[in-house]
Structure formats: C-alpha cells, structure tokens
Write an enzyme that holds these catalytic residues in place. Structure first.
Site, PDB file in Angstrom:
ATOM      1  N   GLU A  16      15.199  68.130  61.232  1.00  0.00           N
ATOM      2  CA  GLU A  16      15.884  67.867  62.502  1.00  0.00           C
ATOM      3  C   GLU A  16      16.956  68.926  62.641  1.00  0.00           C
ATOM      4  OE1 GLU A  16      18.290  67.419  65.022  1.00  0.00           O
ATOM      5  OE2 GLU A  16      19.093  65.565  64.165  1.00  0.00           O
ATOM      6  N   CYS A  62      24.153  65.879  67.319  1.00  0.00           N
ATOM      7  CA  CYS A  62      22.828  66.504  67.412  1.00  0.00           C
ATOM      8  C   CYS A  62      22.240  66.336  68.803  1.00  0.00           C
ATOM      9  CB  CYS A  62      21.887  65.902  66.376  1.00  0.00           C
ATOM     10  SG  CYS A  62      22.387  66.174  64.668  1.00  0.00           S
TER      11      CYS A  62
END
Length: 459
Positions: A229, A263
């Site tokens: 990720e 994020c």
C-alpha cells in the site's frame, strides 16, 4: 552499526533511539517465529481470537501513555486521542468473520467422495508499518494474521519506534506468546536480506512507492506473497447537486486532518463551476478556523508534520506551484506557529493545473489544490490523470450517479459523500502506483492464508 533515532517533531530532540538487530539476531528471530507457528496454528480458532482480543483490550488500557507518545513521535494533537476507534472496530469485525472466512468450502461430501477447499496459514507474516497511523496500519494485518494461525514479525517505522514495543507489550500481556508476535528493529539492508532469504510467507508493506519497489526487488524470485500500500493522490469531486456545506466540511477535514498525513487523505478537489466560488470561499474559512501549534496544547487542531524534511517537500511543492501561477488562498502569517521546520501552515491553492507537482505527486501534508470543472466527463478525466489509485470521493445526491462515475475511476475505493475512511467490511486495496494486494474484509484473510484442495475418494 548505527542506532536508529526518532527525532520528535514537537521540539526537534532525539525522543528515542534503538540499535537495529544484527543479521544473526534477525535470523534467529525468524527461526523462533517459524518454530512457534505450527503450535500456534494448532490452537482452536476461538482461543486465538480470544488472545488477540485480550491484547487489544490491554492496548486500550494504555491509552493515556499511547496518546502522549504519539504526539511526541509524529505530532498528532492529543485532543484527537489515539487510534482506538479504528483499532477496536477492525479487531471486532475481523474476529466476527474469521470462522466463516477461514472455513473449508465443501464441494461434495458423499459416500463416494469428499471434496473441499481449505485455507491454511502462510507461516510467518512480516509487517513493515508506517508512522502516519502507526497502530491502525499494523492492526490491519496483525489481527487477521494471528487469528488465521500465522506468527508475525513487526518492523515499525523509525518515526514511531515505540509503537511496535507497545503493541508487543500489550499482546504478550494478553497471552499471545512472545515468539508468535515479535517486534524488531531492523535497518534496510537486514530487512532486504530477510525477504530475499525466503524468511516469510507474506510481507505487508505500507509506505512510499520507492520503498515498495525495494521490497519487490528484495522478494524477486522468492515467490513470497506481497501486500503493498504505497499511498495516493486522492481526489474529491463536488457535483452541481452536492450538499455544499457537507462537502466542504468533510473534504477539508480529509485534506487537513493529521496535518494531511493520511494515505487516503484528500489531496486534490474538483468542483463543478456552479459551486466553485462558494466552495472555495467556505473552504478558506474552514482552514482559517484551524489552530496550528504544539500537539499538547488543548487548543491545537493541527500539529507539526512528523519530520521537518516532510514539511520541506510540501513547502517546495507550494512554492513551485505559486511560481507557475497558482494562487495561495491562505496567508501563512495567519498561523504564527509556522516556523519553517516541522510546523507548517495549511494551504489551499487555486488556479492550479496538472503540470504542477502539487496536483500530481503525493504531498502528504496540509495542502490541497482546487480546480473548476464543467461536467462529469472533465472531472473523471482529471481524477484518472494520476499515477495513483487509492480512493476517490464523489459528492452527489444519487447512489446510481455515484456508482456510474465510480465505475469510470481507476481507484481502489469509491466514496459517496464521505472521505478519508476505512470500512473493515470492505477491502482496502489500490491500483497503479498505489500498489497491490488486499487487507481487511474477508479478502484480508485470503491474503494471509493459502488454499489447499482435498480430493478424497472411497474405494
């Protein structure tokens, strides 16, 4: 070998330092994890779940010290507490679905054949965790990995060295054996060596694109499963039928919360021309209502960035955009704590375009560019004009419209009328340079186990 230092963004001092493990010591930790794995997996599922939940409960009991340490380590204001809402919700959900997710899928059970697909743990799971949401991002993999019968080795970011120690302390106190969950401090060379030596059944990494590429290179030829990720440049799109006040409040919070170090934070916003002026006016007022300051001050709503060098990246992007014609909507003097170091005044930029780095490269800080669009087609084209694909936020009054637009956007998650959120029942995933792999939801268990087919015949 040099110690790994944690420089606090609050005052620039060395808040903690740890010596990384030698290669021999790191290999010994892996050996202990491998030796402990089969015994751990042999325990009943209900027992593994109970021990994991006991560890999370003890972590909750550490709230006061954890919140203070997070402020010192990465600058989050103490008024926002820790990350316990998400930690508890994700733990509870993954525990609830474990039995069904891990149960064998029976194809036939007759007098002639018994055929079924089973799931078994991959072995040792290696988590390389980031500093921005250091507990949540670890829990995403740690909890389902342990529940599924794997052992876990955690390497936390240098900016949040103490987080891994607190997690290990809590889980061990809850009854998870020490060799089943180990927190380690490693340098990059030893990390890459362990991956290249086929030490792990699965590696989960959250961090930069460059870091993800390094993980892939280290794992090349090992056939190790990877979950990567690698961040995003997440867009928001405000259609003509949007609830304007709700859009401003949610999108600006998504852009500025945690000093923009999320994020799936909002990093670029596209607004229909009919709402553009009003949106910008309200967004500017919203940001001016923030208070930049020491994270231990109860009045502070936005603290320092985690490191002065991270803040420099954002300052450089803003300066470059302004030199190219972007208009800064916030006077930095409105935020007296802005010090040229880790404390960075939040900024809104208008008159931006996709030739500017601030609209194309990950900023990971309290800045957002806002562009005017004429219709859905233009917004979709701009949202897709990005190397990243993590989440996208669409503001409209209609489910079908949001879904139809979402189907055309290259991303991992589509939000309608919300942003910067992770639902544990839905898969956390991305595409393009955001990386690959899945966590949470039932698919999270599939990433942390391998299928095994049983074809049993009576004769």
């Amino acid at each position: 070998m040099k110690p790994i230092q944690l420089i606090s963004p609050v005052d620039g001092r060395v808040y903690a330092e740890r010596m990384p493990l030698s290669r021999d010591a790191a290999e010994a930790a892996v050996a202990r994890a491998k030796a402990a794995q089969k015994g751990w997996a042999a325990r009943p599922l209900e027992e593994r779940i109970a021990l994991v939940k006991a560890g999370v409960k003890i972590l909750n009991d550490m709230k006061d010290v954890v919140v203070e340490e997070l402020a010192w380590q990465m600058g989050r204001p103490t008024r926002f507490g820790g990350e316990y809402g998400g930690v508890n919700a994700r733990t509870d959900y993954m525990s609830e679905i474990a039995a069904e997710s891990l149960a064998p899928k029976v194809i036939e059970d007759s007098n002639a054949f018994r055929r079924y697909l089973a799931r078994e743990p991959v072995g040792v799971v290696f988590i390389v965790a980031p500093w921005n949401y250091p507990y949540l991002t670890t829990i995403n993999t740690l909890v389902p990995a342990l529940i599924a019968g794997n052992t876990v080795i955690l390497k936390h970011a240098s900016q949040t060295l103490l987080v891994g120690e607190r997690l290990a302390e809590a889980f061990h106190a809850g009854g998870v054996p020490q060799d089943v969950f180990q927190n380690v401090v490693l340098d990059h060379a030893t990390t890459e060596h362990l991956i290249g030596a086929k030490s792990f059944g699965f590696v989960n990494f959250t961090g930069s694109v460059g870091g993800g590429a390094a993980i892939e290179r280290a794992a090349a030829g090992t056939f190790t499963g990877l979950g990567l990720e690698l961040g995003g440049k997440d867009p928001g799109y405000v259609r003509a039928d949007a609830n304007l006040d709700a859009a401003v409040d949610t999108l600006m919070d998504g852009a500025m919360y945690n000093a923009g170090q999320c994020c799936c934070g909002i990093e670029r916003i596209y607004v229909h021309e009919s709402l553009y002026d009003a949106f910008v006016e309200k967004a500017v007022a919203w940001v001016k209502g923030l208070t930049l300051g020491n994270p231990f001050d109860a009045a502070t709503t936005i603290g320092p960035m985690a490191n002065a060098r991270f803040a420099k990246v954002v300052r450089d992007q803003i300066a470059e955009a302004v030199a190219m014609g972007a208009k800064p909507m916030i006077d930095p003097s409105h935020f007296p704590a802005n010090d040229g170091g880790a404390y960075l005044a939040p900024q809104i930029l208008t008159n931006v375009n996709h030739k500017m780095r601030v609209m194309m490269e990950e900023s990971f800080g309290p800045v957002v560019g806002i562009m005017k669009v004429k219709d859905d087609a233009e917004a979709i084209a701009l949202m897709n004009d990005s190397p990243y694909g993590l989440t996208a936020s669409i503001w409209t009054q209609d489910y079908d419209t949001a879904a139809a637009i979402g189907a055309q956007i290259e991303t991992g998650t589509i939000f309608m009328n919300r942003a910067d959120y992770l639902d544990p029942a839905l898969c956390w995933t991305g595409c393009k340079d955001t990386g690959r792999g899945t966590s949470l939801s039932y698919l999270g268990f599939l990433s942390l186990t391998r299928p095994k087919s049983y074809h049993l015949k009576k004769v």
